[in-house]
Design an enzyme around this catalytic site. Structure first.
Site, PDB file in Angstrom:
ATOM      1  N   CYS A  60       0.806  -1.230   0.000  1.00  0.00           N
ATOM      2  CA  CYS A  60       0.000   0.000   0.000  1.00  0.00           C
ATOM      3  C   CYS A  60       0.839   1.281   0.000  1.00  0.00           C
ATOM      4  O   CYS A  60       0.505   2.251  -0.676  1.00  0.00           O
ATOM      5  CB  CYS A  60      -0.983   0.010   1.166  1.00  0.00           C
ATOM      6  SG  CYS A  60      -0.255  -0.153   2.797  1.00  0.00           S
ATOM      7  N   ASP A 100      -7.564   5.593  -1.783  1.00  0.00           N
ATOM      8  CA  ASP A 100      -7.249   4.371  -1.043  1.00  0.00           C
ATOM      9  C   ASP A 100      -6.687   3.305  -1.982  1.00  0.00           C
ATOM     10  O   ASP A 100      -7.354   2.899  -2.930  1.00  0.00           O
ATOM     11  CB  ASP A 100      -8.530   3.871  -0.368  1.00  0.00           C
ATOM     12  CG  ASP A 100      -8.289   2.716   0.587  1.00  0.00           C
ATOM     13  OD1 ASP A 100      -7.149   2.224   0.653  1.00  0.00           O
ATOM     14  OD2 ASP A 100      -9.246   2.310   1.273  1.00  0.00           O
ATOM     15  N   HIS A 148      -6.071   0.230  -1.099  1.00  0.00           N
ATOM     16  CA  HIS A 148      -6.468  -1.091  -0.613  1.00  0.00           C
ATOM     17  C   HIS A 148      -7.695  -1.621  -1.361  1.00  0.00           C
ATOM     18  O   HIS A 148      -8.753  -1.855  -0.779  1.00  0.00           O
ATOM     19  CB  HIS A 148      -6.753  -1.039   0.887  1.00  0.00           C
ATOM     20  CG  HIS A 148      -5.617  -0.507   1.692  1.00  0.00           C
ATOM     21  ND1 HIS A 148      -5.492   0.831   2.003  1.00  0.00           N
ATOM     22  CD2 HIS A 148      -4.549  -1.115   2.231  1.00  0.00           C
ATOM     23  CE1 HIS A 148      -4.389   1.012   2.709  1.00  0.00           C
ATOM     24  NE2 HIS A 148      -3.795  -0.157   2.870  1.00  0.00           N
TER      25      HIS A 148
END
Length: 437
Positions: A89, A323, A325
């Site tokens: 990430c 994001d 993820h």
């Protein structure tokens, strides 16, 4: 698969406060209160198109390049991994920051993707059906060399037939080229495979977690080693001990191969900082907001404990982020007209500043040496005015780092990613940085 498959369905924004996105300011005020929110206190920007210039904000946000977890990409050398789900990430948020710097360099801050508003919102309700189908089609298209994935709206297909002038065509070429530099295959200059190779010189391997400071140095090395001629006019400087040495920056900018013309390189300045001890200090909130209010800001590699996010804006005391993820299928960016949809985020997320992990890296873009001089003066004033403590988060200092005894170090091999003094600093930064999901 357990890596953030279910996303938060809606993000709410206040109608009464401006929204900042990488230096751009948007207002969502409306004369008539929302039915869902009769007091007019908040609105869902993706469902309430009547609220101010929401569409302009939406188009601007979606135009930013979104780089997420991927799966089924070519195997990473020295490992059996074909995905970065669960560990990559911070590398992805670093990629997003660098991508924004390259967009400023080649396209300018005013550029937006013409097809941005054709991107469909992705939420937890649609994820199990249409979205899977769409991403599967994108993956199949990348394997077969088709120009576009099979699952496309007729509106999207029609937009491809739009007549474009030379400027729009040039911009689209650079748009695709920038994304291709971040492809998930070994040849891509800033792809995951290359970044992991540079990380090995600091003791990192595929599957390890990377902190914001480590990623900053990996990005610097990746840009230095990039072979594409288009990238010879840009460099990356990483601050040392929260100090930007002005002469060191100018030296990097003046190392341009065509210096006989008087041109200087553009530079992306990365500053690893800590916004507090174990928790984020609220005294630094105004500084963070000030940084994200600058058009030459390229974002912040940060997040909250255990998760890295790319911060690109704010409203009130909440940060707006993208994001990483979100596990998507591999897209082969080497084919002509590869599908772009999965590289643009359809929906922003918000997070309270109080939840932010104190360890982060902030980034700025300067087009030339004169631009750097102006930027350093502006940020210095901001640091001084926003700091409630004796010392600011970081400083700009005249001269070279070698002029300071504590920054001096013996000569090192050219292929070493980090100097010894840098390695010591990175150990300090790494103690409380992000861990695996």
């Amino acid at each position: 698969m357990k890596y953030s498959w279910v996303l938060k369905t809606k993000t709410y924004f206040s109608r009464n406060s401006p929204v900042f996105l990488l230096g751009k300011c948007y207002h969502f005020k409306s004369d008539e209160p929302s039915e869902a929110f009769p007091d007019g206190s908040s609105c869902d920007t993706f469902n309430k198109a009547s609220s101010g210039n929401v569409e302009e904000f939406r188009k601007d946000f979606i135009s930013r390049i979104w780089l997420t977890y991927r799966e089924e990409f070519p195997q990473i050398q020295g490992s059996a991994l074909t995905t970065d789900c669960g560990w990559g990430c911070t590398l992805r948020t670093g990629q997003m920051l660098l991508a924004q710097g390259l967009m400023l360099h080649f396209l300018g801050r005013a550029w937006t993707w013409p097809d941005a508003l054709d991107i469909e919102n992705i939420d937890s309700e649609s994820w199990t059906s249409h979205t899977v189908k769409k991403l599967t089609a994108s993956f199949e298209a990348s394997l077969t060399g088709e120009k576009e994935p099979k699952v496309l709206s007729t509106h999207r297909e029609g937009s491809l037939k739009r007549n474009c002038d030379e400027s729009e065509m040039r911009d689209e070429v650079y748009h695709r080229k920038i994304i291709s530099w971040f492809g998930d295959s070994p040849p891509a200059s800033f792809g995951l495979h290359q970044l992991i190779e540079y990380g090995k010189k600091s003791g990192k391997i595929a599957g390890d977690w990377y902190g914001p400071a480590v990623v900053a140095h990996i990005l610097r090395k990746a840009v230095e080693e990039a072979g594409d001629p288009e990238l010879q006019g840009i460099t990356v400087y990483v601050a040392q001990d929260c100090t930007v040495y002005n002469s060191d920056v100018v030296d990097k900018q003046c190392s341009f191969m065509g210096s006989s013309t008087g041109d200087t390189k553009a530079v992306i300045i990365l500053v690893p900082v800590r916004l507090g001890g174990e928790r984020t200090n609220m005294d630094y909130l105004e500084f963070v907001k000030g940084i994200l209010s600058l058009e030459y800001c390229v974002g912040i590699i940060g997040g909250k404990p255990k998760q890295s996010y790319y911060f690109a804006g704010f409203q009130d005391d909440s940060l707006i982020y993208m994001d990483p993820h979100y596990c998507q299928s591999f897209v082969d960016v080497s084919i002509k007209d590869f599908p772009l949809e999965s590289f643009h985020c359809p929906s922003p997320k918000k997070m309270s500043y109080k939840k932010m992990d104190p360890s982060c890296t902030v980034g700025f873009y300067c087009r030339n040496a004169q631009d750097f001089e102006r930027v350093s003066e502006e940020i210095t004033k901001m640091l001084q005015s926003s700091s409630k403590e004796k010392y600011p988060l970081f400083t700009f200092v005249k001269g070279h780092s070698r002029d300071c005894d504590f920054a001096s170090s013996p000569l090192h091999e050219e292929n070493d990613l980090f100097f010894e003094d840098e390695k010591k600093r990175l150990k300090r930064f790494s103690t409380e940085e992000f861990v695996l999901l």
